[in-house]
Design a protein around this motif. Structure first.
Motif, PDB file in Angstrom:
ATOM      1  N   GLN A  77     109.538  -8.466 -61.677  1.00 39.47           N
ATOM      2  CA  GLN A  77     108.319  -8.210 -60.910  1.00 39.47           C
ATOM      3  C   GLN A  77     107.361  -9.400 -61.019  1.00 39.47           C
ATOM      4  O   GLN A  77     106.780  -9.839 -60.032  1.00 39.47           O
ATOM      5  CB  GLN A  77     107.622  -6.934 -61.419  1.00 39.47           C
ATOM      6  CG  GLN A  77     108.462  -5.678 -61.334  1.00 39.47           C
ATOM      7  CD  GLN A  77     108.824  -5.311 -59.905  1.00 39.47           C
ATOM      8  OE1 GLN A  77     108.041  -5.509 -58.988  1.00 39.47           O
ATOM      9  NE2 GLN A  77     110.026  -4.809 -59.715  1.00 39.47           N
ATOM     10  N   ILE A  78     107.237  -9.916 -62.240  1.00 33.41           N
ATOM     11  CA  ILE A  78     106.374 -11.076 -62.477  1.00 33.41           C
ATOM     12  C   ILE A  78     106.932 -12.305 -61.760  1.00 33.41           C
ATOM     13  O   ILE A  78     106.197 -13.063 -61.116  1.00 33.41           O
ATOM     14  CB  ILE A  78     106.248 -11.361 -63.995  1.00 33.41           C
ATOM     15  CG1 ILE A  78     105.442 -10.253 -64.673  1.00 33.41           C
ATOM     16  CG2 ILE A  78     105.601 -12.717 -64.241  1.00 33.41           C
ATOM     17  CD1 ILE A  78     104.001 -10.168 -64.233  1.00 33.41           C
ATOM     18  N   ALA A  79     108.260 -12.508 -61.856  1.00 34.80           N
ATOM     19  CA  ALA A  79     108.899 -13.685 -61.246  1.00 34.80           C
ATOM     20  C   ALA A  79     108.717 -13.690 -59.731  1.00 34.80           C
ATOM     21  O   ALA A  79     108.386 -14.722 -59.140  1.00 34.80           O
ATOM     22  CB  ALA A  79     110.387 -13.716 -61.603  1.00 34.80           C
ATOM     23  N   SER A  80     108.910 -12.514 -59.104  1.00 36.86           N
ATOM     24  CA  SER A  80     108.782 -12.446 -57.643  1.00 36.86           C
ATOM     25  C   SER A  80     107.339 -12.668 -57.199  1.00 36.86           C
ATOM     26  O   SER A  80     107.075 -13.333 -56.196  1.00 36.86           O
ATOM     27  CB  SER A  80     109.288 -11.091 -57.125  1.00 36.86           C
ATOM     28  OG  SER A  80     108.539 -10.024 -57.670  1.00 36.86           O
ATOM     29  N   GLN A  81     106.382 -12.151 -57.982  1.00 33.90           N
ATOM     30  CA  GLN A  81     104.970 -12.370 -57.672  1.00 33.90           C
ATOM     31  C   GLN A  81     104.572 -13.829 -57.910  1.00 33.90           C
ATOM     32  O   GLN A  81     103.761 -14.394 -57.176  1.00 33.90           O
ATOM     33  CB  GLN A  81     104.083 -11.459 -58.532  1.00 33.90           C
ATOM     34  CG  GLN A  81     104.093  -9.997 -58.139  1.00 33.90           C
ATOM     35  CD  GLN A  81     103.571  -9.780 -56.728  1.00 33.90           C
ATOM     36  OE1 GLN A  81     102.549 -10.316 -56.335  1.00 33.90           O
ATOM     37  NE2 GLN A  81     104.284  -8.993 -55.957  1.00 33.90           N
ATOM     38  N   LEU A  82     105.203 -14.428 -58.924  1.00 31.77           N
ATOM     39  CA  LEU A  82     104.868 -15.800 -59.296  1.00 31.77           C
ATOM     40  C   LEU A  82     105.108 -16.761 -58.145  1.00 31.77           C
ATOM     41  O   LEU A  82     104.239 -17.546 -57.787  1.00 31.77           O
ATOM     42  CB  LEU A  82     105.693 -16.223 -60.521  1.00 31.77           C
ATOM     43  CG  LEU A  82     105.542 -17.682 -60.955  1.00 31.77           C
ATOM     44  CD1 LEU A  82     104.153 -17.926 -61.518  1.00 31.77           C
ATOM     45  CD2 LEU A  82     106.599 -18.038 -61.999  1.00 31.77           C
ATOM     46  N   TYR A  83     106.304 -16.679 -57.527  1.00 32.78           N
ATOM     47  CA  TYR A  83     106.558 -17.688 -56.503  1.00 32.78           C
ATOM     48  C   TYR A  83     105.866 -17.395 -55.177  1.00 32.78           C
ATOM     49  O   TYR A  83     105.665 -18.302 -54.372  1.00 32.78           O
ATOM     50  CB  TYR A  83     108.056 -18.023 -56.349  1.00 32.78           C
ATOM     51  CG  TYR A  83     108.999 -16.977 -55.810  1.00 32.78           C
ATOM     52  CD1 TYR A  83     109.137 -16.767 -54.447  1.00 32.78           C
ATOM     53  CD2 TYR A  83     109.832 -16.270 -56.666  1.00 32.78           C
ATOM     54  CE1 TYR A  83     110.052 -15.861 -53.950  1.00 32.78           C
ATOM     55  CE2 TYR A  83     110.753 -15.369 -56.177  1.00 32.78           C
ATOM     56  CZ  TYR A  83     110.868 -15.166 -54.819  1.00 32.78           C
ATOM     57  OH  TYR A  83     111.779 -14.265 -54.322  1.00 32.78           O
ATOM     58  N   VAL A  84     105.458 -16.148 -54.940  1.00 35.37           N
ATOM     59  CA  VAL A  84     104.624 -15.867 -53.754  1.00 35.37           C
ATOM     60  C   VAL A  84     103.237 -16.493 -53.945  1.00 35.37           C
ATOM     61  O   VAL A  84     102.708 -17.148 -53.045  1.00 35.37           O
ATOM     62  CB  VAL A  84     104.495 -14.349 -53.513  1.00 35.37           C
ATOM     63  CG1 VAL A  84     103.448 -14.062 -52.454  1.00 35.37           C
ATOM     64  CG2 VAL A  84     105.834 -13.757 -53.080  1.00 35.37           C
ATOM     65  N   GLN A  85     102.674 -16.297 -55.137  1.00 36.60           N
ATOM     66  CA  GLN A  85     101.345 -16.861 -55.432  1.00 36.60           C
ATOM     67  C   GLN A  85     101.410 -18.388 -55.521  1.00 36.60           C
ATOM     68  O   GLN A  85     100.488 -19.085 -55.081  1.00 36.60           O
ATOM     69  CB  GLN A  85     100.808 -16.295 -56.762  1.00 36.60           C
ATOM     70  CG  GLN A  85     100.598 -14.793 -56.779  1.00 36.60           C
ATOM     71  CD  GLN A  85      99.588 -14.321 -55.750  1.00 36.60           C
ATOM     72  OE1 GLN A  85      98.633 -15.006 -55.437  1.00 36.60           O
ATOM     73  NE2 GLN A  85      99.817 -13.135 -55.200  1.00 36.60           N
ATOM     74  N   LEU A  86     102.518 -18.897 -56.082  1.00 35.41           N
ATOM     75  CA  LEU A  86     102.669 -20.334 -56.258  1.00 35.41           C
ATOM     76  C   LEU A  86     102.759 -21.053 -54.912  1.00 35.41           C
ATOM     77  O   LEU A  86     102.225 -22.152 -54.747  1.00 35.41           O
ATOM     78  CB  LEU A  86     103.924 -20.626 -57.085  1.00 35.41           C
ATOM     79  CG  LEU A  86     103.967 -21.988 -57.769  1.00 35.41           C
ATOM     80  CD1 LEU A  86     102.833 -22.123 -58.775  1.00 35.41           C
ATOM     81  CD2 LEU A  86     105.304 -22.195 -58.462  1.00 35.41           C
ATOM     82  N   ASN A  87     103.434 -20.430 -53.942  1.00 36.39           N
ATOM     83  CA  ASN A  87     103.515 -21.018 -52.600  1.00 36.39           C
ATOM     84  C   ASN A  87     102.126 -21.259 -52.028  1.00 36.39           C
ATOM     85  O   ASN A  87     101.830 -22.322 -51.479  1.00 36.39           O
ATOM     86  CB  ASN A  87     104.299 -20.097 -51.660  1.00 36.39           C
ATOM     87  CG  ASN A  87     105.787 -20.170 -51.904  1.00 36.39           C
ATOM     88  OD1 ASN A  87     106.269 -21.075 -52.560  1.00 36.39           O
ATOM     89  ND2 ASN A  87     106.523 -19.209 -51.384  1.00 36.39           N
TER      90      ASN A  87
END
Length: 363
Positions: free
Chosen positions: A103-113
């Motif tokens: 859950q954290i990993a998937s949120q991380l790259y959305v926010q990182l983009n």
């Protein structure tokens, strides 16, 4: 941020997972519908201009809190009382953390983009990414909802040791999701160049091209939702599920630098598409010995052809006619008619699935 913190309290009272596990979706759907309508009415009554942003956040957050709270009275009547000393919560800690990581990993790259776009291009590009992603995920919710419904079904069959039933449900679900996501993908791509300026205004035209590219993730996430949420999680293969999400995050971060540098917003979109594709490919590779991949994709060509047959006229009309909401709705309806007609002509498996559902409903 103080207003947003109400959402943290609301999350603590969220027991929708209990009803999901019991397959009582009616109660949560009715709750969500009622709360959303109430929230919308409150927004129209109390929100007057841009200075009311904090009040808007409070209304939305309180609606989440009240919505979650409404599930408790029935749960308290339904559940038996237990002694606190009988509880052993910490045995669930490690499994909970392994579920938390993806859950954290998937949120991380959305926010990182968004962050990388803001730093490497400008804040406007970051906003365009967010708006495009919001519309794509809104459409995608219809397809991924099957995962919420199927997960407890598959988990129950797995608990009873009925792997044949697990695989049968999975093949049917994969076909059903494919039947939904192909037209969603081609449909969004077909109208994106008109939809974005109409929905957001002409100043947001770049979102149209971004949506055109990102529409591919509808199919990728649809497939990974079936393999990951409907198979790997219920059969307790959380490690492979988590690894697939981490692979997607790593691919996304690596590709962001060159793609955003050379192509800005559209580069970020291609990075998102490739990362979601990598998640799907990894999961398919992980289940290659358990599932018959040829059988999984055997009928997919019918949905692909139907989707292309729908896309071509819709996209042509979209680029050759004046943009208006009326024409947009007519193009969407035309696309649906063409896709359904093609699926019926080619006798795709979803036709029989729908017939079976209608028979079951009648009985």
């Amino acid at each position: 941020m103080w207003a947003q913190s109400i959402n943290l309290v609301a999350a603590a009272f969220d027991i929708s997972w209990l009803y999901q596990g019991l397959e009582d979706f009616k109660r949560t759907v009715l709750r969500n519908t009622f709360v959303k309508i109430l929230s919308m009415i409150a927004v129209f009554i109390f929100i007057k201009d841009s200075s009311d942003v904090t009040l808007y956040i409070v209304i939305v957050a309180l609606s989440n809190f009240l919505g979650n709270f409404t599930l408790w009275p029935h749960a308290l009547k339904m559940l038996k009382k237990v002694q606190l000393k009988e509880l052993r919560p910490f045995r669930h800690f490690v499994p909970a953390v392994t579920m938390f990581v993806p859950q954290i990993a998937s949120q991380l790259y959305v926010q990182l983009n968004r962050t990388m776009l803001g730093v490497m291009v400008n804040e406007k590009a970051s906003g365009f990414y967010q708006y495009s992603d919001n519309l794509i995920k809104l459409v995608l919710a219809f397809a991924t909802a099957t995962g919420t419904v199927m997960l407890p079904h598959v988990a129950n069959a797995f608990a009873q040791g009925d792997m044949r039933k697990v695989k049968t449900m999975l093949y049917k679900s994969f076909d059903f999701v494919s039947a939904l996501t192909y037209p969603m993908m081609f449909g969004i791509a077909g109208v994106s160049l008109t939809l974005a300026p109409l929905y957001y205004s002409q100043a947001y035209a770049p979102i149209g091209t971004a949506m055109f590219i990102e529409s591919i993730v509808i199919l990728m996430i649809g497939w990974s939702n079936v393999i990951g949420t409907q198979y790997l999680l219920p059969v307790n293969r959380v490690k492979e599920f988590t690894t697939s999400i981490i692979v997607g995050a790593v691919v996304n971060i690596i590709l962001n630098f060159p793609l955003i540098y050379f192509d800005g917003l559209n580069g970020a979109m291609w990075s998102t598409v490739i990362s979601e594709a990598s998640v799907t490919v990894y999961q398919l590779w992980g289940v290659r010995h358990d599932l018959d991949l040829k059988l999984l994709f055997k009928q997919n060509w019918k949905y692909l052809i139907s989707g292309v047959a729908m896309f071509v006229p819709v996209f042509w009309l979209n680029t050759h006619m004046k943009a208006s909401w009326l024409w947009l709705i007519l193009k969407v309806l035309l696309g649906i008619v063409i896709y359904v007609a093609m699926v019926l002509v080619m006798r795709a498996p979803v036709v029989d699935q729908v017939k079976d559902l209608i028979k079951e409903h009648k009985h």
